[in-house]
Design an enzyme around this catalytic site. Structure first.
Site, short mmCIF file in Angstrom:
data_model
loop_
_atom_site.label_atom_id
_atom_site.label_comp_id
_atom_site.label_asym_id
_atom_site.label_seq_id
_atom_site.Cartn_x
_atom_site.Cartn_y
_atom_site.Cartn_z
N HIS A 89 -121.98 60.80 -30.18
CA HIS A 89 -121.09 61.40 -29.18
C HIS A 89 -120.42 62.67 -29.75
O HIS A 89 -120.50 63.75 -29.15
CB HIS A 89 -120.04 60.36 -28.76
N GLU A 90 -119.82 62.55 -30.93
CA GLU A 90 -119.12 63.70 -31.52
C GLU A 90 -120.09 64.80 -31.92
O GLU A 90 -119.80 65.98 -31.77
CB GLU A 90 -118.26 63.27 -32.71
N HIS A 93 -120.79 66.90 -28.93
CA HIS A 93 -119.74 67.91 -28.69
C HIS A 93 -119.90 69.08 -29.67
O HIS A 93 -119.87 70.24 -29.28
CB HIS A 93 -118.35 67.32 -28.95
N ASP A 165 -113.25 62.85 -21.54
CA ASP A 165 -114.02 64.12 -21.42
C ASP A 165 -114.32 64.41 -19.96
O ASP A 165 -114.17 65.54 -19.50
CB ASP A 165 -115.37 64.00 -22.15
ZN ZN Z 1 -115.83 63.05 -26.29
#
Ligand code: ZN
Length: 323
Positions: A89-90, A93, A165
C-alpha cells in the site's frame, strides 16, 4: 526565515554537526516560529530519552513526523500478512508520488503504525506554495489512490486501509467541481456545497441547483476519480520491479528515506539498497563515536587547563614551588 529561526532556537542545545538546518527548513513548510521552537524541544527530549548527548537529524525528523502525524506506535502487534499489505500500500503511494511531477517530494516511507494509520508515506513540498493548481490536485488524488491500486494489483484483494485515502481524494474532487470551477463541463460556478443553513430545528444543506445539476456534479467527480485511478494503475503496472524492491526493503528495515527511494527508482536491487543502508548506519555510528571521543578530549583539555591555572596561582602565592 525558518532556517534562521531554527538556528536561533538551536543555540542553547547540543546539536549534532550532521543536522542540516536548510533541509529541516524545507521540511517544515507551514510551521510557525513557535512550532519550530517546539520541534527542537521535542527533538532534544527524544535525544535524551535515547541516551544521546547530541540532537541528531533522526531526532528532528521524527519530531516533525510526530507533529504532523502523531507518535509512532512501535508496540502495536502486527501480523506478517498485515505488514505485507501495508508495505505494498505505502509503496504504491510512494512510487506514484515519485513518478508524478506535481507531487511533493517523497521524504519517508514506513510500515510502522502512526496515529490511526498502519503505515505512512510522507511527502513534503520543497518550496512554500500557496496555490494548488489543477495539475497538482490531480496528481495528489492519483497518489492518494496509489495505495489501493497497489493492493488490488499485488494482493489481489482490497483492504479497509485505504478508506482515509478514498475519503480525502473524493473530498478534493468534489471541491474541484463545486467550489474551484475546475470542471470544464460545469464551468466556474460555485455550487454552494458547504452552505449550511439553520432551518427551524436542524442544519440542512442549502441546495441551490437542480437535480439534473446534482447528477452532473456526481458524474464529474466520478470522472476525476476514475481517470486518476486508471493513471495510478498505469504507473504501478509499469513499475512492478521497483514495487517489489521497495516492499522487500520495507519489510526488512520498516522505514526508508529519500535516498533509498531514489536508489529503488533507479533500478537498484533490494540487496544493493540494503547494503547502502547498512553502510550508512555504520558511517553514522562511527561519526557519533568520533564526536564522543572529541568531546571527551575537549573536556580533558579543559580540566588540565584548570589544574595548571590553580598550580600557577598556588606557586605565585608561595604555597608551592617549582619542584
Ligand atoms: Zn494510504
Amino acid at each position: 526565515g525558518r532556517e534562521m529561526i531554527l538556528k536561533i532556537h538551536a543555540r542553547n542545545k547540543p546539536i549534532d554537526s550532521s543536522v542540516d538546518f536548510k533541509n529541516i527548513a524545507r521540511l517544515t513548510s507551514g510551521f510557525s516560529g513557535a512550532d519550530l521552537e517546539n520541534l527542537l524541544n521535542e527533538a532534544a527530549i527524544l535525544a535524551a530519552r535515547n541516551n544521546r548527548k547530541r540532537v541528531t537529524m533522526t531526532d528532528i525528523t521524527e519530531s516533525i513526523n510526530k507533529v504532523l502525524m502523531g507518535p509512532q506506535k512501535k508496540s502495536r502487534i502486527i501480523t506478517e500478512n498485515d505488514k505485507r499489505i501495508t508495505a505494498y500500500h505505502e509503496s504504491g503511494h510512494a512510487i506514484v508520488g515519485k513518478v508524478l511531477t506535481h507531487c511533493d517530494v517523497v521524504q519517508e516511507v514506513s510500515i510502522i503504525p502512526r496515529g490511526m494509520a498502519a503505515g505512512y508515506t510522507l511527502s513534503r513540498p520543497d518550496k512554500d506554495e500557496e496555490h494548488m493548481s489543477y495539475n497538482k490536485l490531480i496528481d495528489n488524488i492519483t497518489m492518494m489512490l496509489g495505495g489501493r491500486v497497489a493492493e488490488e494489483i499485488f494482493i489481489k484483494d482490497v483492504s479497509t486501509g485505504a478508506s482515509n485515502d478514498i475519503e480525502r481524494a473524493t473530498k478534493i474532487a468534489r471541491k474541484m467541481v463545486t467550489e474551484w470551477g475546475m470542471s470544464a463541463k460545469l464551468g466556474a460556478i460555485n455550487f454552494g456545497s458547504s452552505n449550511e443553513v439553520f432551518l427551524g430545528r436542524d442544519y440542512q444543506n442549502q441546495v441551490t441547483y437542480s437535480e439534473k445539476t446534482a447528477a452532473e456534479i456526481d458524474s464529474e467527480i466520478d470522472k476525476i476519480i476514475k481517470s486518476c485511478y486508471a493513471n495510478a494503475k498505469k504507473i504501478i503496472t509499469s513499475r512492478i520491479k521497483e514495487m517489489n524492491t521497495m516492499v522487500s526493503v520495507l519489510l526488512e528495515k520498516e522505514t526508508i528515506y529519500f535516498n533509498e527511494v531514489e536508489l529503488i527508482m533507479k533500478g537498484k536491487t533490494a540487496k544493493q539498497v540494503l547494503s547502502f543502508m547498512e553502510k550508512e548506519e555504520i558511517r553514522n555510528k562511527a561519526k557519533i563515536e568520533i564526536e564522543r571521543a572529541e568531546a571527551e578530549l575537549e573536556r580533558a583539555k579543559k580540566e588540565q587547563a584548570i589544574r595548571i591555572k590553580t598550580a600557577e596561582a598556588l606557586k605565585n602565592g608561595g604555597v608551592i614551588n617549582n619542584e
